[in-house]
Design a protein around this motif. Structure first.
Motif, PDB file in Angstrom:
ATOM      1  N   PRO A 132       0.841  -1.208   0.000  1.00 50.54           N
ATOM      2  CA  PRO A 132       0.000   0.000   0.000  1.00 50.54           C
ATOM      3  C   PRO A 132       0.873   1.255   0.000  1.00 50.54           C
ATOM      4  N   GLY A 133       0.591   2.161  -0.917  1.00 48.19           N
ATOM      5  CA  GLY A 133       1.407   3.353  -1.049  1.00 48.19           C
ATOM      6  C   GLY A 133       2.634   3.179  -1.919  1.00 48.19           C
ATOM      7  N   GLY A 134       2.860   1.954  -2.413  1.00 44.13           N
ATOM      8  CA  GLY A 134       4.007   1.695  -3.286  1.00 44.13           C
ATOM      9  C   GLY A 134       3.859   2.390  -4.624  1.00 44.13           C
ATOM     10  N   LEU A 135       4.957   2.492  -5.346  1.00 44.50           N
ATOM     11  CA  LEU A 135       4.990   3.282  -6.572  1.00 44.50           C
ATOM     12  C   LEU A 135       5.122   2.423  -7.823  1.00 44.50           C
ATOM     13  N   PHE A 136       4.369   2.806  -8.841  1.00 40.76           N
ATOM     14  CA  PHE A 136       4.518   2.248 -10.180  1.00 40.76           C
ATOM     15  C   PHE A 136       5.120   3.332 -11.053  1.00 40.76           C
ATOM     16  N   ILE A 137       6.280   3.049 -11.638  1.00 43.08           N
ATOM     17  CA  ILE A 137       7.006   4.036 -12.435  1.00 43.08           C
ATOM     18  C   ILE A 137       7.220   3.461 -13.827  1.00 43.08           C
ATOM     19  N   SER A 138       6.720   4.169 -14.830  1.00 48.63           N
ATOM     20  CA  SER A 138       6.790   3.647 -16.200  1.00 48.63           C
ATOM     21  C   SER A 138       7.156   4.747 -17.182  1.00 48.63           C
ATOM     22  N   LYS A 139       7.634   4.303 -18.326  1.00 46.48           N
ATOM     23  CA  LYS A 139       7.879   5.197 -19.449  1.00 46.48           C
ATOM     24  C   LYS A 139       7.422   4.472 -20.702  1.00 46.48           C
ATOM     25  N   THR A 140       6.558   5.123 -21.489  1.00 45.33           N
ATOM     26  CA  THR A 140       5.878   4.431 -22.579  1.00 45.33           C
ATOM     27  C   THR A 140       5.841   5.294 -23.838  1.00 45.33           C
ATOM     28  N   PRO A 141       6.310   4.794 -24.973  1.00 39.86           N
ATOM     29  CA  PRO A 141       6.130   5.530 -26.224  1.00 39.86           C
ATOM     30  C   PRO A 141       4.642   5.605 -26.575  1.00 39.86           C
ATOM     31  N   CYS A 142       4.093   6.796 -26.594  1.00 42.20           N
ATOM     32  CA  CYS A 142       2.670   6.977 -26.913  1.00 42.20           C
ATOM     33  C   CYS A 142       2.552   7.399 -28.377  1.00 42.20           C
ATOM     34  N   LEU A 143       2.650   6.402 -29.253  1.00 38.66           N
ATOM     35  CA  LEU A 143       2.681   6.659 -30.686  1.00 38.66           C
ATOM     36  C   LEU A 143       1.365   7.225 -31.190  1.00 38.66           C
ATOM     37  N   GLY A 144       0.275   6.990 -30.453  1.00 34.07           N
ATOM     38  CA  GLY A 144      -1.029   7.501 -30.863  1.00 34.07           C
ATOM     39  C   GLY A 144      -1.156   9.004 -30.775  1.00 34.07           C
ATOM     40  N   GLU A 145      -0.232   9.666 -30.082  1.00 34.20           N
ATOM     41  CA  GLU A 145      -0.272  11.122 -30.002  1.00 34.20           C
ATOM     42  C   GLU A 145      -0.009  11.772 -31.354  1.00 34.20           C
ATOM     43  N   ALA A 146       0.500  11.009 -32.299  1.00 40.40           N
ATOM     44  CA  ALA A 146       0.728  11.531 -33.657  1.00 40.40           C
ATOM     45  C   ALA A 146      -0.473  11.297 -34.569  1.00 40.40           C
ATOM     46  N   ARG A 147      -1.594  10.846 -34.002  1.00 44.08           N
ATOM     47  CA  ARG A 147      -2.782  10.485 -34.786  1.00 44.08           C
ATOM     48  C   ARG A 147      -3.167  11.603 -35.762  1.00 44.08           C
ATOM     49  N   GLY A 148      -3.390  11.209 -37.018  1.00 48.71           N
ATOM     50  CA  GLY A 148      -3.762  12.154 -38.064  1.00 48.71           C
ATOM     51  C   GLY A 148      -2.592  12.746 -38.819  1.00 48.71           C
ATOM     52  N   SER A 149      -1.386  12.558 -38.327  1.00 48.70           N
ATOM     53  CA  SER A 149      -0.196  13.107 -38.966  1.00 48.70           C
ATOM     54  C   SER A 149       0.434  12.086 -39.904  1.00 48.70           C
ATOM     55  N   TRP A 150       1.397  12.534 -40.693  1.00 49.55           N
ATOM     56  CA  TRP A 150       2.129  11.617 -41.578  1.00 49.55           C
ATOM     57  C   TRP A 150       2.896  10.584 -40.754  1.00 49.55           C
ATOM     58  N   LYS A 151       3.365  11.000 -39.575  1.00 52.45           N
ATOM     59  CA  LYS A 151       4.106  10.070 -38.730  1.00 52.45           C
ATOM     60  C   LYS A 151       3.212   8.928 -38.263  1.00 52.45           C
ATOM     61  N   TYR A 152       1.966   9.254 -37.901  1.00 57.25           N
ATOM     62  CA  TYR A 152       1.042   8.216 -37.449  1.00 57.25           C
ATOM     63  C   TYR A 152       0.718   7.260 -38.592  1.00 57.25           C
ATOM     64  N   ARG A 153       0.491   7.799 -39.783  1.00 58.52           N
ATOM     65  CA  ARG A 153       0.220   6.934 -40.944  1.00 58.52           C
ATOM     66  C   ARG A 153       1.419   6.043 -41.247  1.00 58.52           C
ATOM     67  N   MET A 154       2.614   6.577 -41.043  1.00 60.41           N
ATOM     68  CA  MET A 154       3.825   5.781 -41.242  1.00 60.41           C
ATOM     69  C   MET A 154       3.864   4.619 -40.246  1.00 60.41           C
ATOM     70  N   PHE A 155       3.535   4.902 -38.970  1.00 58.57           N
ATOM     71  CA  PHE A 155       3.486   3.839 -37.967  1.00 58.57           C
ATOM     72  C   PHE A 155       2.487   2.760 -38.383  1.00 58.57           C
ATOM     73  N   GLN A 156       1.309   3.178 -38.851  1.00 58.12           N
ATOM     74  CA  GLN A 156       0.265   2.227 -39.213  1.00 58.12           C
ATOM     75  C   GLN A 156       0.711   1.280 -40.318  1.00 58.12           C
ATOM     76  N   VAL A 157       1.498   1.791 -41.254  1.00 60.48           N
ATOM     77  CA  VAL A 157       1.967   0.978 -42.370  1.00 60.48           C
ATOM     78  C   VAL A 157       3.223   0.192 -41.993  1.00 60.48           C
ATOM     79  N   ALA A 158       4.167   0.867 -41.342  1.00 57.31           N
ATOM     80  CA  ALA A 158       5.478   0.272 -41.115  1.00 57.31           C
ATOM     81  C   ALA A 158       5.442  -0.870 -40.099  1.00 57.31           C
ATOM     82  N   ILE A 159       4.663  -0.725 -39.031  1.00 58.49           N
ATOM     83  CA  ILE A 159       4.693  -1.745 -37.976  1.00 58.49           C
ATOM     84  C   ILE A 159       4.201  -3.098 -38.474  1.00 58.49           C
TER      85      ILE A 159
END
Length: 211
Positions: A132-159
């Motif tokens: 109880p009270g312990g910590l969860f510490i994470s770091k995550t690439p949020c690729l969806g933040e590029a949604r609608g951009s050329w970068k997001y379309r590139m992710f959709q195709v490339a992955i």
């Protein structure tokens, strides 16, 4: 052995030789993480890869249990810890969903959450493994933040193409920051710090306290 374990076992030699893409962002997240840790803490790391973060943080805590589903990644980590004279990191082979039982003072998951098809279940498991009270510490690439951009379309195709060629794991979530944070909160956490390291992807750094 799962398909993802086979993928990361195969990728381990190249992964181990790859430099950190953004050293400044990595160091920033690392030092923020270190600031939350205490000398007597027992820490669990999920998806530790070749152990770089666990080895860096080992001097700040009592013990780190560093887990990964790839035994080949862990072999590299064990060798690196030996060479660095680090003896308080315990490398164990397990998936994020079947990690060792706690309770732990902190659970770390860096560059992992977007690769989990069972994210909600894993987050619930993290909460169960924390005191109880312990910590969860994470770091995550949020690729969806590029949604609608050329970068997001590139992710959709490339992955998918990379996956077909054997150069990407079976699941990669183009997640957005709000969906990530909502999932963490639903698992029973209070978010106490966030940041983007790096800012352009963004790599969402998140610290949450178990309620």
């Amino acid at each position: 052995m799962t398909a993802d374990a086979r993928f990361w076992n195969k990728a381990a030699p190249k992964y181990a030789k790859s430099p950190i893409r953004d050293e400044d962002a990595y160091r920033c997240a690392l030092e923020r993480t270190r600031s939350y840790l205490q000398a007597d803490d027992t820490v669990l790391e999920l998806g530790c890869g070749t152990g770089s973060t666990a080895i860096e943080l080992a001097s700040s805590v009592s013990r780190i249990v560093a887990t990964d589903l790839s035994e080949m990644m862990l072999e590299v980590g064990r060798e690196r810890a030996w060479n660095a004279g680090v003896s308080n990191v315990d490398f164990q082979c397990s998936s994020a969903g079947h990690a060792p039982d706690g309770p732990f003072d902190a659970v770390l998951a860096h560059n992992l959450l977007h690769l989990l098809p069972d994210l909600e279940d894993v987050l619930e498991g993290v909460a169960e493994r924390l005191r109880p009270g312990g910590l969860f510490i994470s770091k995550t690439p949020c690729l969806g933040e590029a949604r609608g951009s050329w970068k997001y379309r590139m992710f959709q195709v490339a992955i998918p193409l990379m996956r077909l060629a054997g150069h990407a794991p079976g699941h990669v979530d183009l997640m957005e920051i709000r969906s990530l944070e909502a999932a963490v909160q639903r698992a029973g956490f209070e978010i106490i710090e966030t940041g983007n390291y790096p800012a352009d992807t963004p790599g969402r750094y998140l610290v949450a306290r178990r309620l």
